[in-house]
Design a protein around this motif. Sequence first.
Motif, short mmCIF file in Angstrom:
data_model
loop_
_atom_site.label_atom_id
_atom_site.label_comp_id
_atom_site.label_asym_id
_atom_site.label_seq_id
_atom_site.Cartn_x
_atom_site.Cartn_y
_atom_site.Cartn_z
N LYS A 1 -7.88 1.62 6.72
CA LYS A 1 -9.06 1.68 5.87
C LYS A 1 -8.67 1.83 4.39
O LYS A 1 -9.16 1.08 3.54
N GLN A 2 -7.79 2.76 4.10
CA GLN A 2 -7.46 3.03 2.70
C GLN A 2 -6.72 1.86 2.05
O GLN A 2 -6.83 1.63 0.84
N SER A 3 -5.99 1.10 2.85
CA SER A 3 -5.28 -0.05 2.28
C SER A 3 -6.24 -1.21 2.04
O SER A 3 -5.89 -2.20 1.41
N GLY A 4 -7.45 -1.09 2.59
CA GLY A 4 -8.41 -2.17 2.41
C GLY A 4 -8.28 -3.27 3.46
O GLY A 4 -8.97 -4.29 3.42
N THR B 1 -9.14 -3.02 6.53
CA THR B 1 -10.44 -3.05 7.22
C THR B 1 -11.49 -2.49 6.28
O THR B 1 -11.17 -1.77 5.33
N ALA B 2 -12.71 -2.83 6.57
CA ALA B 2 -13.80 -2.41 5.69
C ALA B 2 -14.19 -0.96 5.97
O ALA B 2 -14.74 -0.29 5.11
N SER B 3 -13.91 -0.48 7.20
CA SER B 3 -14.35 0.86 7.56
C SER B 3 -13.40 1.45 8.58
O SER B 3 -12.61 0.72 9.20
N ARG C 1 -3.66 -10.82 8.64
CA ARG C 1 -3.97 -9.76 7.70
C ARG C 1 -2.79 -8.79 7.64
O ARG C 1 -2.43 -8.20 8.65
N PHE D 1 0.86 -1.17 0.00
CA PHE D 1 0.00 0.00 0.00
C PHE D 1 0.90 1.23 0.00
O PHE D 1 1.74 1.39 0.89
#
Lengths: 415, 415
Positions: free
Chosen positions: B347-350, B352-354, B399, B334
Motif C-alpha cells: 500500500k505505502q509503495s503505491g 496497490t490502491a488500498s 507491477r 520504495f
Amino acid sequence: MDAKKEAGRQLVLLERGAEELIPRGELLAKLERSIETGVPLRVKLGIDPTSNAVHLGHMVPYGKLRQFQDLGHQAVLIIGDYTASIGDPTGRNAERPALTMEQVRENAAGYTEQIFRIVDREKAEVRWQSEWYESLPLSETLRLAGAFSLAQLLAHETFRARYEQGVRVGVHELFYPVLQAWDSVVVGADVELGGMDQKFNILAGRDLQRDRGMEIQCAMLMPLLPGLDGRKMSKSFGNDIPILLDPAEQFARLMSISDECMEPYRRLVLLDSPEDCRAAAARVASGENPMRLKLELAERIVGRFGGAARAQRSREEWERRFSRKEAPSEIPVFTCAGSLDMCAILKQSGLTASASEARRLVGEGAVYAGEERITDTGYRIDAAAAESEGVVVRIGRRRFVRVVFASAIEAERPE
Amino acid sequence: MDAKKEAGRQLVLLERGAEELIPRGELLAKLERSIETGVPLRVKLGIDPTSNAVHLGHMVPYGKLRQFQDLGHQAVLIIGDYTASIGDPTGRNAERPALTMEQVRENAAGYTEQIFRIVDREKAEVRWQSEWYESLPLSETLRLAGAFSLAQLLAHETFRARYEQGVRVGVHELFYPVLQAWDSVVVGADVELGGMDQKFNILAGRDLQRDRGMEIQCAMLMPLLPGLDGRKMSKSFGNDIPILLDPAEQFARLMSISDECMEPYRRLVLLDSPEDCRAAAARVASGENPMRLKLELAERIVGRFGGAARAQRSREEWERRFSRKEAPSEIPVFTCAGSLDMCAILKQSGLTASASEARRLVGEGAVYAGEERITDTGYRIDAAAAESEGVVVRIGRRRFVRVVFASAIEAERPE
C-alpha cells in the motif's frame, strides 16, 4: 370585467359538444390569463388534405374552432402537407399510397375553401408544415424522433394492432405523431382541437412541448358525428353529407337521419346549449311530430353552410316533394310509345341502370306508380286510364319520372 | 490470365478468417467479372467514430479491407458522422448519449489515423455521410424510412430484446440500419465488410439496393476477436489491446493471452493461411514450448501496427523482464524506514490502491518477494538479510517495486 367569471363563461361554451378536455383545469387557467392580459389563446387545428371531400363529420372541430374565434381567440390552421404525404395511420389497417406534394396542394385548396364556410378566414392564421419541414436537416429529424420511444409509439392502438396482426407498418408512419407534435412546438399552441381519433397525436404534442420546457397545450377532443345509418360518418361508408352537395340534396339527406341522431347533430354541428337540446326533446315528448323538429334542424344546418335563403328554398322544395305528397316541380318526362311493364319503364326511362335492378326494387316494394305501391314486376299502367299529364313513377323518395303515353298526347292534339 | 482461376484464388484468400460470406457464389461472380473487365470491386467499410479508442478487435475488418486493396480492389471507407450521432444500438442495452458533430469529427480524425496503419491511405476512397445526409430533405428521409417495416427492424435482436424488456428504444435509433443501408446505395458497394454484429445492418443494405433495382452487395462478416480474458475484446471489459498503446505494453498484453487464443489472433489479425495455422499447432503438439510461438506471434502483431524495429525492441524488453527472470531495466524504488509487513509495503509503495486490495492479492497468490510467492499477509522482509540493492516485490508479472531499507543504505554509506 371579472376575469374568473368570464373564463368560466367561456369554458361552459367551449365544453359544449366536446367529448374530452385534457385537462380542464389548465384550460380554465389559460382562459383566465388570456382575459386578464388580453392575449388571445392560440388554438391549433391540423388539416390533412389527403382528399378534398369534406363532409359534415369533418366540420365538427372546425365549428368548435369558430366558437373559439367568436370568443376572441386565435385560430391557427396547420395545413399538413408533410403529414398528408405520410397518411394518418389512425383507424386504418394498411399504409396509404403516398400523395405527391402537387396532389396535396390541390386538395388543400379545395379543402380550405369548404372549411371557410365556418371558420372566419380573415381572423385565421394559416400555416403550412412545409414552412418548417422543408428545410429540416436530418440531424434535427433524428433529434426529434429520439424524443419518442418505440414503446410510446407502439402504445398507439393502430400501430400495435397492425404490428401484432402482421400487417405492415412502414417506419415512416411512426413520424406521423412526431411531426404533428412538433407543429405544436413551432406554432406555440395553447389548445389543440381534433376528433377523438387524434387523441394520441395531440397528447404527443404535450409531451414534446414539456420536453422543450414550453407551456403545454390542452387537448380538446370532439366526438365523431354519426352518419345517415348511425355508424360514424365516412365517405367510404356512403353515409356522409358532403359540404359541396347541392343544398336541396343536403336537406333531403338530413331529413333521413334517425330521430335519435337529431341530438348529436344539434350538439356537435350547431353547438346548441344543453338547455336547447333538452327543450327539443321535451317538444317531442309532449307529442309534437319529430319531423317538424327535423325540418327545423335541417334548415339550420343547411343554412350554416349554404346561407339562410338557400336553406329555406331547400326546405320548401323538400316539403313540396315529400311532406305534402306533391311531386317536385321539375320531373323528367318519359314518353311511352305503347304499353310497357314496370320493369321496362324503369329501365328505359333511365330510372334504373338495368332490368335486374328494376326487378329487385319492385321486389323490395320501393316502386310507386302515383300513390300505389307496385309489387308485381309485370304491372302495366293502363294507358287509356292515364290522365293526359301521365303517371308519376318513383323509386323511394327521391327518384322520379313522369310517364306519359304517346297516344294520350295524340288524343289531346287539337283537331 | 484465366479469370475463373484467378477469381477462385482471390476468393480463397478473402475467405480467410471470415465467419460468414453472404452469398459466396455472388462474390465469386463479382470477382470474375472484375478480373475480366479490369474494374475493381467497391468494398465498403463503415467507421463509426463514437470514440477514438481503437483496439485490435476493431482492426479485424480493416485487415480484411487491406487484403482487398492488395488484390487490386477499391476500398471505400464511410465515416459515419450521422450514424455516430445516433450510436449503433448493436449489442448494447441502452441508448447512448448523442455526440455532437464536433466530437464526431475529432474522433474521426484520431480513428482514421490509427486504421491507416493497416489500410493503404493512398488507395482508399474516404467518404463522409454528411456528403449525402447534410442536405437530405425530410420528404426523402420519410421515403427512405418507408422502405423498411417496423416488423423488419424489430427482427433486429437488439431492438426486440430491449423493447420486450421494457428498455427504452429511441425512435431515432431505428434509423441506424436505414442510414447504413442507404450508404451502400449511394457509394454503389459491391461488398460490405463488418463484424458479425453488423450482419443486420449490412443485410439491410442488400434490401435497399434490391428495392432500387441495383446490383446487390455481398456481406462479408468477420468474427469478434477474443480479448485478454477470452471474452470479446472491448474497452469496457478492460481486456483490450489499444492500437495507440506503447509497443512494449502491447507486447506484454499479447503475451498474456491464453494459448488457445493464439489461433484466432493468427487467423483474424494476421490472416494466416489454414496451413500456417496448422503448422503452428503441430509445433506445440510436438512438444515445443507455446511461449516461443507466443513470442513470435506477439512480435508479428506489434510489428504489423508499429513496425518491425519497435516490435523487436519490445520483444527484447519483455524477455529481459520476464522470460530470463530479470527485472525490467527501470524499477521504481520504495524506501522503508523500518520493517513493514507485506500489506503495508504494497500500500505505502503505491503498488496497490488500498490495504484491502493488497490483502486480496496476497490471498490470491499474486504477490512475490524476489522469487518467493507470498501467501501470508503478515510476511516481513528481513531487513538485515536484504542485500543492499533491496528486494523486488511484484504483483503478477507487470507491477514492480524495489524495496530498499533505510538502514541498509546507511550501512553502505562510506564512513
